[in-house]
Scaffold this active site. Structure first.
Site, mmCIF file in Angstrom:
data_model
loop_
_atom_site.group_PDB
_atom_site.id
_atom_site.type_symbol
_atom_site.label_atom_id
_atom_site.label_comp_id
_atom_site.label_asym_id
_atom_site.label_seq_id
_atom_site.Cartn_x
_atom_site.Cartn_y
_atom_site.Cartn_z
ATOM 1 N N HIS A 1 -6.210 -7.360 -0.322
ATOM 2 C CA HIS A 1 -6.367 -5.936 -0.620
ATOM 3 C C HIS A 1 -5.638 -5.582 -1.913
ATOM 4 C CE1 HIS A 1 -6.511 -6.303 3.866
ATOM 5 N NE2 HIS A 1 -7.567 -5.533 3.697
ATOM 6 N N HIS B 1 0.819 -1.228 0.000
ATOM 7 C CA HIS B 1 0.000 0.000 0.000
ATOM 8 C C HIS B 1 0.846 1.268 0.000
ATOM 9 C CE1 HIS B 1 -3.616 -2.305 0.483
ATOM 10 N NE2 HIS B 1 -3.281 -2.775 1.671
ATOM 11 N N ASP C 1 -4.192 -12.834 3.602
ATOM 12 C CA ASP C 1 -5.422 -12.396 4.265
ATOM 13 C C ASP C 1 -6.682 -12.699 3.460
ATOM 14 O OD1 ASP C 1 -4.447 -10.553 2.472
ATOM 15 O OD2 ASP C 1 -4.423 -8.866 3.875
ATOM 16 N N ASP D 1 -2.667 -10.817 -2.215
ATOM 17 C CA ASP D 1 -3.214 -10.263 -0.969
ATOM 18 C C ASP D 1 -4.698 -9.931 -1.192
ATOM 19 O OD1 ASP D 1 -1.924 -8.752 1.693
ATOM 20 O OD2 ASP D 1 -3.754 -7.782 0.948
HETATM 21 ZN ZN LIG Z 1 -3.901 -7.234 2.811
#
Ligand SMILES: [Zn+2]
Length: 310
Positions: free
Chosen positions: A165, A126, A244, A163
């Protein structure tokens, strides 16, 4: 075939508070499962060096690197955003995490090992060019990609991000960079609410609805990732390896199981064998359900180390 695992004690000392999900116990959980599974004995263990400004500024402006150094506290905690904080050990941990990326690339490019996994934190995907975000400070996988290109002369590097996200920081850094192809799956709509609006041509983003599991994930890999990867013919495979999306992980609502991580790693290993001389580097991103994280990393490492297929 050999696989190195790179970490550092500093990465255990970065602590954003007792209730923060991105916590030091994540690395302990991985260590525990490496021992319990017996896989640990087949891995070469190395300590992460500190990334240099030269290595970091291939990704982040020097002003940003200096600002992170300047804001690092000598005591207490400083918040960079609502989710991301620094304690007195965070700067060293972040420099080790990015340094692990550099060492991992050097190992596989110099044929010391065919694969390397960085068990490090803070994670990176991120982190944008000039903005910390979502537990991330420096974009570790981006540092790896740029090091492979700048120091080893590669022309095509692929980033595989599974991931849960969207890796918005990595996309921010590499959009329209012809030397990098990024393929990813992520829950959508979900934090950071990006990745679907007009992604750049070198981004193969597959959003998955909440509740999606193995079937939808594998379909995305087969139908979207593999054709793009084979057309691109990467000389190195990099993973933004977040765990995740596991069904046991409460951070999000995808439903992958342990075996999906072996499967996707095996698919990418085939790509690496076809195009990249088998070279693979993997950077730990998310994964917050401790048991599922440790087990899934073991599945990933079994394949990276050539110990088993899916
Ligand atoms: Zn993540």
């Amino acid at each position: 075939m050999t696989c190195a695992v790179i970490s550092h004690p500093d990465c255990f000392k970065h602590d954003m508070g007792s209730h923060h999900p991105e916590r030091p116990e994540r690395l302990s959980a991985i260590e525990d499962q490496l021992i319990a599974s017996g896989v640990g004995q087949y891995l070469t263990r190395l300590e992460a060096p500190l990334a240099t400004d030269e290595q970091l500024t291939r990704v982040h402006p020097l002003d940003y690197v200096r600002a992170i150094r300047d804001v690092a506290p000598e005591s207490g905690t400083v918040h960079l955003d609502p989710d991301t904080a620094m304690n007195p050990f965070t700067l060293q941990a972040a420099l080790r995490a990015a340094g692990a990326a550099v060492l991992a690339v050097d190992l596989v490019m110099n044929k010391k090992t065919s694969a390397a996994f960085a068990a490090v934190r803070p994670p990176g995907h991120h982190a944008c060019r000039a903005r910390p975000m979502g537990f991330c400070i420096f974009n570790n996988v981006a540092v790896a990609a740029r090091h492979a290109i700048a120091a080893h002369g590669l022309e095509r590097v692929a980033i595989i991000d599974f991931d849960v996200h969207h890796g918005n920081g990595t996309e921010d850094i590499f959009e329209d960079d012809p030397g990098v192809l990024m393929v990813s799956t992520f829950q959508h709509p979900f934090y950071p609410y990006s990745g679907t609006e007009a992604p750049a041509r070198n981004m193969v983003n597959v959003p998955l609805a909440a509740g999606s599991g193995s079937r939808e994930f594998r379909e995305a890999v087969r139908e979207a990732w593999l054709p793009a990867l084979d057309a691109f013919a990467p000389e190195l495979i990099l993973f933004s390896a977040g765990f995740d999306a596991h069904v046991e992980d409460d951070m999000a609502m995808l439903r992958l199981v342990d075996g999906d991580y072996a499967w996707v790693t095996a698919q990418m290993k085939d790509v690496a064998d076809r195009h990249a001389g088998g070279r693979m580097v993997s950077m730990l991103e998310g994964g917050y359900a401790l048991s599922a994280l440790g087990r899934s990393v073991v599945q990933h490492l079994r394949v990276l180390a050539g110990l088993s297929g899916p």
